[in-house]
Scaffold this active site. Structure first.
Site, mmCIF file in Angstrom:
data_model
loop_
_atom_site.group_PDB
_atom_site.id
_atom_site.type_symbol
_atom_site.label_atom_id
_atom_site.label_comp_id
_atom_site.label_asym_id
_atom_site.label_seq_id
_atom_site.Cartn_x
_atom_site.Cartn_y
_atom_site.Cartn_z
ATOM 1 N N THR A 115 0.837 -1.203 0.000
ATOM 2 C CA THR A 115 0.000 0.000 0.000
ATOM 3 C C THR A 115 0.872 1.253 0.000
ATOM 4 O O THR A 115 0.679 2.159 -0.813
ATOM 5 C CB THR A 115 -0.941 -0.017 1.226
ATOM 6 O OG1 THR A 115 -1.640 -1.255 1.217
ATOM 7 C CG2 THR A 115 -1.926 1.133 1.184
ATOM 8 N N ARG B 219 -2.296 4.864 7.042
ATOM 9 C CA ARG B 219 -2.714 3.571 7.591
ATOM 10 C C ARG B 219 -2.543 3.662 9.103
ATOM 11 O O ARG B 219 -1.560 4.228 9.595
ATOM 12 C CB ARG B 219 -1.871 2.433 7.037
ATOM 13 C CG ARG B 219 -2.159 1.118 7.770
ATOM 14 C CD ARG B 219 -1.478 -0.047 7.128
ATOM 15 N NE ARG B 219 -2.130 -0.412 5.879
ATOM 16 C CZ ARG B 219 -1.779 -1.480 5.151
ATOM 17 N NH1 ARG B 219 -0.786 -2.258 5.551
ATOM 18 N NH2 ARG B 219 -2.404 -1.767 4.033
HETATM 19 N N1 CP Z 1 -2.378 -5.728 0.511
HETATM 20 C C1 CP Z 1 -1.807 -4.887 1.434
HETATM 21 O O1 CP Z 1 -2.471 -4.017 2.025
HETATM 22 O O2 CP Z 1 -0.474 -5.098 1.603
HETATM 23 P P1 CP Z 1 0.450 -4.295 2.614
HETATM 24 O O3 CP Z 1 -0.037 -4.603 4.026
HETATM 25 O O4 CP Z 1 1.830 -4.783 2.350
HETATM 26 O O5 CP Z 1 0.275 -2.824 2.328
#
Ligand code: CP
Length: 307
Positions: free
Chosen positions: A56, A106
C-alpha cells in the site's frame, strides 16, 4: 465539468457510488495505457503509516511520483511527536494537512482515518484502519477483476480464509454488491463474515452462501479471492486440522473455468502453494502491480478538478 471525486475524502468503500467506482476503474485502465507524468506536478502528498505496509505504501508513493508529484511522510509512527511527545492525532493531522495537497494514512485503530478526515483541510485517503476498511485495496481489486473479466457485473466470487478480520474482504464484498455479483464465503466458523455485513448484503438482496471447502464451488467461479488464515488466533492442533480446507494448490484448479482468476491482497503465507503461481489462473502479482494504477487514478481524481 468537475469530477465527483474532486477534493473528497476516501475513508470507506461505502462512501463511493457505483458510478464513482466505475469512474476510478476506467481512469486506472486509461492511466495504465497512457502514463501522465505531469498530472500531479507541484502537488505534495503525505504518506503517513502508523502500521506496517509494503504494497500500500510503496504503490501509493510510486503512484504520486509517476504522476509528477512529491511525497513527504513517515513509515513508522515511532519518530513522530505523536508517539514521542503525546501529540493527538487530530493536531498532527491539522499540521500535516497544512503542508500538503492530500494525505494517505494507515492506522491500527478502526475509525482513525474517519477521525483524521474531520480535522484535515485536504483530502484524506484511508490506506487501512484496523480490521475495518481498506478501500484502496478494493479499488485495485475491482480494477483487476474488470481487467481480467471485462466486466464487474454478475460474477461468481468466492472469498476464502479470514473473513472476520480481513478488511480487504469486507470492502470488496460491499463494492461488488453494487454489481449483482454472487458470493461464496469459505472460512472456519471462528473467522466467518461479520454478522453486520451479512445483514447488509441480505438487505441489499445480494445472494451469498457459506460453504465448507473450496472444492465444492471452484468449478463455478469467476474469481477466487484468497486471504490468510491467521495461525496466531488458533491453538496449533486446531489450526493444522482446519487449514487444509483453506489452502489452494494447482491440482484443485484442474476443472475450473479457463477465465477463473485467483486473487490475493498479499502477503500470502502458505494458503496458496507455489505451484499455483505458474498456472494461467494466478493473477495476484499483477493485482499488486495494479495498485499503482488504481491509486494513481484515485489521486488524479481527488486532486484534479477537471479530469
Ligand atoms: N495488501 C496490502 O495491504 O499489503 P500491505 O499490508 O503490504 O500494504
Amino acid at each position: 465539468m468537475t469530477n465527483p471525486l474532486y477534493n473528497k475524502h476516501i475513508i470507506s468503500i461505502s462512501d463511493l457510488s457505483r458510478d464513482e467506482l466505475e469512474l476510478i476503474v476506467a481512469t486506472a485502465h486509461k492511466l495504465k495505457r497512457e502514463p501522465q507524468p505531469e498530472l500531479l506536478r507541484n502537488k505534495v502528498v503525505a504518506s503517513c503509516f502508523f502500521e506496517a505496509s509494503t504494497r500500500t505504501r510503496l504503490s501509493f508513493e510510486t503512484a504520486v511520483q509517476r504522476l509528477g508529484g512529491s511525497v513527504i511522510g513517515f513509515d513508522t509512527a515511532g519518530n513522530t511527536s505523536l508517539a514521542q511527545k503525546g501529540e493527538t492525532l487530530a493536531d498532527s493531522v491539522k499540521v500535516i494537512s497544512s503542508y500538503t495537497d492530500a494525505f494517505f494514512m494507515r492506522h491500527p485503530k478502526e475509525g482513525a482515518a474517519r477521525l483524521a478526515s474531520e480535522f484535515s483541510a485536504v483530502p484524506v485517503i484511508n490506506g487501512g484502519d484496523g480490521s475495518n476498511q481498506h478501500p484502496t485495496q478494493t479499488l485495485l481489486d475491482l480494477y483487476t477483476i474488470y481487467e481480467t473479466q471485462g466486466t464487474l457485473e454478475g460474477l461468481k466470487v468466492a472469498f476464502v480464509g479470514d473473513l472476520k478480520y480481513g478488511r480487504t474482504v469486507h470492502s470488496l464484498a460491499q463494492a461488488l454488491s453494487l454489481f449483482n455479483c454472487e458470493f461464496y464465503f469459505i472460512s472456519p466458523d471462528a473467522l466467518s463474515m461479520p454478522e453486520y455485513l451479512c445483514e447488509e448484503l441480505m438487505d441489499a438482496g445480494v445472494k451469498f452462501t457459506k460453504v465448507g471447502t473450496i472444492e465444492e464451488v471452484v468449478a463455478e467461479l469467476d474469481i477466487l479471492y484468497m486471504t490468510r488464515v491467521q495461525k496466531e488466533r488458533f491453538d496449533p492442533t486446531e489450526y493444522q486440522h482446519m487449514k487444509s480446507n483453506y489452502v489452494l494448490s494447482a491440482s484443485m484448479l484442474a476443472e475450473v473455468k479457463s477465465t477463473l482468476k485467483v486473487l490475493h491482497p498479499l502477503p500470502r503465507v502458505d494458503e496458496i502453494t507455489n505451484d499455483v503461481d505458474s498456472t494461467q489462473h494466478a493473477y495476484y502479482f499483477e493485482q499488486a502491480e495494479n495498485g499503482v494504477y488504481a491509486r494513481q487514478a484515485l489521486l488524479a481524481l481527488v486532486l484534479s478538478e477537471q479530469l
